[in-house]
Design a protein around this motif. Sequence first.
Motif, PDB file in Angstrom:
ATOM      1  N   SER A 388     -20.110 -25.124   3.618  1.00  0.00           N
ATOM      2  CA  SER A 388     -21.487 -25.325   4.091  1.00  0.00           C
ATOM      3  C   SER A 388     -21.966 -26.712   3.714  1.00  0.00           C
ATOM      4  O   SER A 388     -22.825 -27.273   4.373  1.00  0.00           O
ATOM      5  N   GLU A 389     -21.394 -27.277   2.666  1.00  0.00           N
ATOM      6  CA  GLU A 389     -21.796 -28.627   2.293  1.00  0.00           C
ATOM      7  C   GLU A 389     -20.929 -29.696   2.966  1.00  0.00           C
ATOM      8  O   GLU A 389     -21.396 -30.754   3.321  1.00  0.00           O
ATOM      9  N   TYR A 390     -19.648 -29.400   3.117  1.00  0.00           N
ATOM     10  CA  TYR A 390     -18.731 -30.464   3.539  1.00  0.00           C
ATOM     11  C   TYR A 390     -18.023 -30.261   4.882  1.00  0.00           C
ATOM     12  O   TYR A 390     -17.343 -31.176   5.340  1.00  0.00           O
ATOM     13  N   ASP A 391     -18.095 -29.082   5.483  1.00  0.00           N
ATOM     14  CA  ASP A 391     -17.417 -28.875   6.762  1.00  0.00           C
ATOM     15  C   ASP A 391     -18.126 -27.739   7.504  1.00  0.00           C
ATOM     16  O   ASP A 391     -17.671 -26.593   7.506  1.00  0.00           O
ATOM     17  N   SER A 392     -19.225 -28.092   8.146  1.00  0.00           N
ATOM     18  CA  SER A 392     -20.061 -27.032   8.727  1.00  0.00           C
ATOM     19  C   SER A 392     -19.362 -26.316   9.877  1.00  0.00           C
ATOM     20  O   SER A 392     -19.598 -25.131  10.118  1.00  0.00           O
ATOM     21  N   LYS A 393     -18.460 -27.025  10.558  1.00  0.00           N
ATOM     22  CA  LYS A 393     -17.724 -26.393  11.659  1.00  0.00           C
ATOM     23  C   LYS A 393     -16.840 -25.268  11.109  1.00  0.00           C
ATOM     24  O   LYS A 393     -16.772 -24.169  11.650  1.00  0.00           O
ATOM     25  N   PHE A 394     -16.192 -25.574  10.027  1.00  0.00           N
ATOM     26  CA  PHE A 394     -15.304 -24.572   9.418  1.00  0.00           C
ATOM     27  C   PHE A 394     -16.135 -23.418   8.843  1.00  0.00           C
ATOM     28  O   PHE A 394     -15.739 -22.253   8.907  1.00  0.00           O
ATOM     29  N   LYS A 395     -17.297 -23.755   8.316  1.00  0.00           N
ATOM     30  CA  LYS A 395     -18.178 -22.707   7.787  1.00  0.00           C
ATOM     31  C   LYS A 395     -18.525 -21.714   8.903  1.00  0.00           C
ATOM     32  O   LYS A 395     -18.469 -20.498   8.710  1.00  0.00           O
ATOM     33  N   ASP A 396     -18.858 -22.249  10.098  1.00  0.00           N
ATOM     34  CA  ASP A 396     -19.193 -21.356  11.222  1.00  0.00           C
ATOM     35  C   ASP A 396     -18.014 -20.455  11.564  1.00  0.00           C
ATOM     36  O   ASP A 396     -18.181 -19.272  11.837  1.00  0.00           O
ATOM     37  N   VAL A 397     -16.817 -21.044  11.540  1.00  0.00           N
ATOM     38  CA  VAL A 397     -15.614 -20.259  11.836  1.00  0.00           C
ATOM     39  C   VAL A 397     -15.487 -19.124  10.810  1.00  0.00           C
ATOM     40  O   VAL A 397     -15.256 -17.965  11.162  1.00  0.00           O
ATOM     41  N   LEU A 398     -15.682 -19.474   9.548  1.00  0.00           N
ATOM     42  CA  LEU A 398     -15.536 -18.467   8.480  1.00  0.00           C
ATOM     43  C   LEU A 398     -16.589 -17.364   8.606  1.00  0.00           C
ATOM     44  O   LEU A 398     -16.300 -16.188   8.430  1.00  0.00           O
ATOM     45  N   LEU A 399     -17.815 -17.785   8.908  1.00  0.00           N
ATOM     46  CA  LEU A 399     -18.896 -16.794   8.977  1.00  0.00           C
ATOM     47  C   LEU A 399     -18.796 -15.908  10.214  1.00  0.00           C
ATOM     48  O   LEU A 399     -19.296 -14.792  10.221  1.00  0.00           O
ATOM     49  N   SER A 400     -18.111 -16.409  11.243  1.00  0.00           N
ATOM     50  CA  SER A 400     -18.043 -15.627  12.485  1.00  0.00           C
ATOM     51  C   SER A 400     -17.215 -14.355  12.310  1.00  0.00           C
ATOM     52  O   SER A 400     -17.362 -13.412  13.068  1.00  0.00           O
ATOM     53  N   ASP A 401     -16.325 -14.305  11.311  1.00  0.00           N
ATOM     54  CA  ASP A 401     -15.518 -13.093  11.131  1.00  0.00           C
ATOM     55  C   ASP A 401     -15.050 -12.988   9.667  1.00  0.00           C
ATOM     56  O   ASP A 401     -13.938 -13.377   9.322  1.00  0.00           O
ATOM     57  N   LYS A 402     -15.931 -12.443   8.846  1.00  0.00           N
ATOM     58  CA  LYS A 402     -15.627 -12.383   7.401  1.00  0.00           C
ATOM     59  C   LYS A 402     -14.359 -11.557   7.150  1.00  0.00           C
ATOM     60  O   LYS A 402     -13.481 -11.956   6.370  1.00  0.00           O
ATOM     61  N   LYS A 403     -14.265 -10.407   7.840  1.00  0.00           N
ATOM     62  CA  LYS A 403     -13.141  -9.502   7.576  1.00  0.00           C
ATOM     63  C   LYS A 403     -11.807 -10.215   7.870  1.00  0.00           C
ATOM     64  O   LYS A 403     -10.855 -10.138   7.085  1.00  0.00           O
TER      65      LYS A 403
END
Length: 551
Positions: A388-403
Amino acid sequence: MENITNQLFPHKLESVISMYKKYPKRILPKGAMVTRIAPSPTGFFHIGGLYMALISERFAHQTKGVYYLRIEDTDKKREIEGARKIISISLCKYGLSPDEGEGLGGIERGIYGPYCQSDRKEIYKVFIKHLVEIGRAYPCFCSQSELDEMRKMQEEAKVRTGYYGIWAKWRDADKNLVKEMLDNNKEFVIRFKSTGDYKKSFSYKDLLKCSIEFPENDIDTVIMKSDGLPTYHLAHVIDDHLMSTTHVLRGDEWISSIPLHYELFNTLELEPPLYGHISPINKIDEYGHRRKLSKRKDPEANVIYYDQKGYPRIAIIEYLMNLANSDFEDWRNKNPTSHYTEFTLTFKKLAASAGPLFDEAKLRDISKELIAKMTATEIYEDVVNWSSEYDSKFKDVLLSDKKYWVNAFSIERSIKKTRKDIACWSEIKRFFYFLIKEEFAKPDWLKFNSPLSKNEISDILLQYSAEFSINDLQDEWMNKIRRIAIKFNFAPNAITFKDNKDKYRGHVGDIAQIIRYAITDRTQTPDLYQIIQVLGEQECARRISFGRNFD
Ligand code: GLU
């Protein structure tokens, strides 16, 4: 003198006695240490600052004492906007928030405040005025050019430089002249009137060094600058006394000021705290020389460097514990699941690790070990925070499917020997690139080294997709690949191939490699079966058919 004192301090000030009443001695259990970190907000937060904070926090808390933060901002020229905030944020991030002093959001805690020196201006004045009254401080009206001139003369005369003895121009100045200067609003500083004798020696025992002999101080040091703020020397003496500091752990660049600091404490009839001078963290530079980590030259001197790379904060802390006490590593091996605070830091070991060498490779090893011990959910949470601080694109990917991502980070984590490939979160995206469905691109088969032709590779993938089922258990899945291998004249295992090299074109591993490449665009990955399970049937089928298309 009284007139002059009133002219120097025209506003009403409290008395020294009332100050002592306002800041009573702390009531603490026997042996409890009161430590502090006292950074100046002059730039980024140095890894050495974090090291000192950790050491101070440990000694205070392992003795049931108090660890506080004092912002030393009396040098307004060197202050950098935002630096104060960086200090509290960094301490908080690394779990070293002080018991007292400025915390997040600029909120102060504790009854010994204010904890920022520029807010304590009036307190210092009480003591400076007192020193003037007892004849141990005086105004000096020398301009910078006069001081430069004096220095030049001292150098030419080959005598010690500084404001002392016959060189201390305003030390015994005529009172009328002083009054006249003040009446004419001439700029002044206040100097301490030393009674030390440079020819006499002063012996001192540091908490972290052998006994040291110094000449006594005889310099009339500036204790209050022309802006009315004190210098470090006086300010820390007052603060460490009023705030009941028992152990001052500070950088060893201050050790040469010890005779002056003791003289200030003695003059004010105060008991000095115990001092421990901590050697700076060193590095081996590109020329192979050992030197201090430099604020200007070394990016790794800045705490933010480790944040950007995404080292788990606990890894940094454990690494610094190692630098502070070399037996920490041994303890850690014997107590793999204990929290680092269960280790007892000692001055003896700290003294032995003078000028510890910073080694990022070692930090990486520690970090890999710690990451290997984390659960997939813990990793997920840390990576989300970091991204969330350094790679917001990757954060979105991670948050889109936690499981999905927790499953991904579980690969080779539940078996006895966990992989230790990742040292910091900035590496995780590259490492798990093949799991980012949104970004995965067609593999480049031109880069794939194989004895098989394009058509054969395509046939193998076709065959695999016909046989593949996500419900296959690992053995079943492997047997299917073996069957394909035999069909294409590859040995069902490496041993059979080794013994019959002329009979087979290769072995089952070569076939698995084709599937791996089609699914991950890599020739080296963690366990392929587990990767397939995480990706799921549809995505695997898509990649396999994708992989058959060579154009
Ligand atoms: N403000 C001083 C410095 O940054 C602190 C020294 C001390 O800890 O007393 O060096």
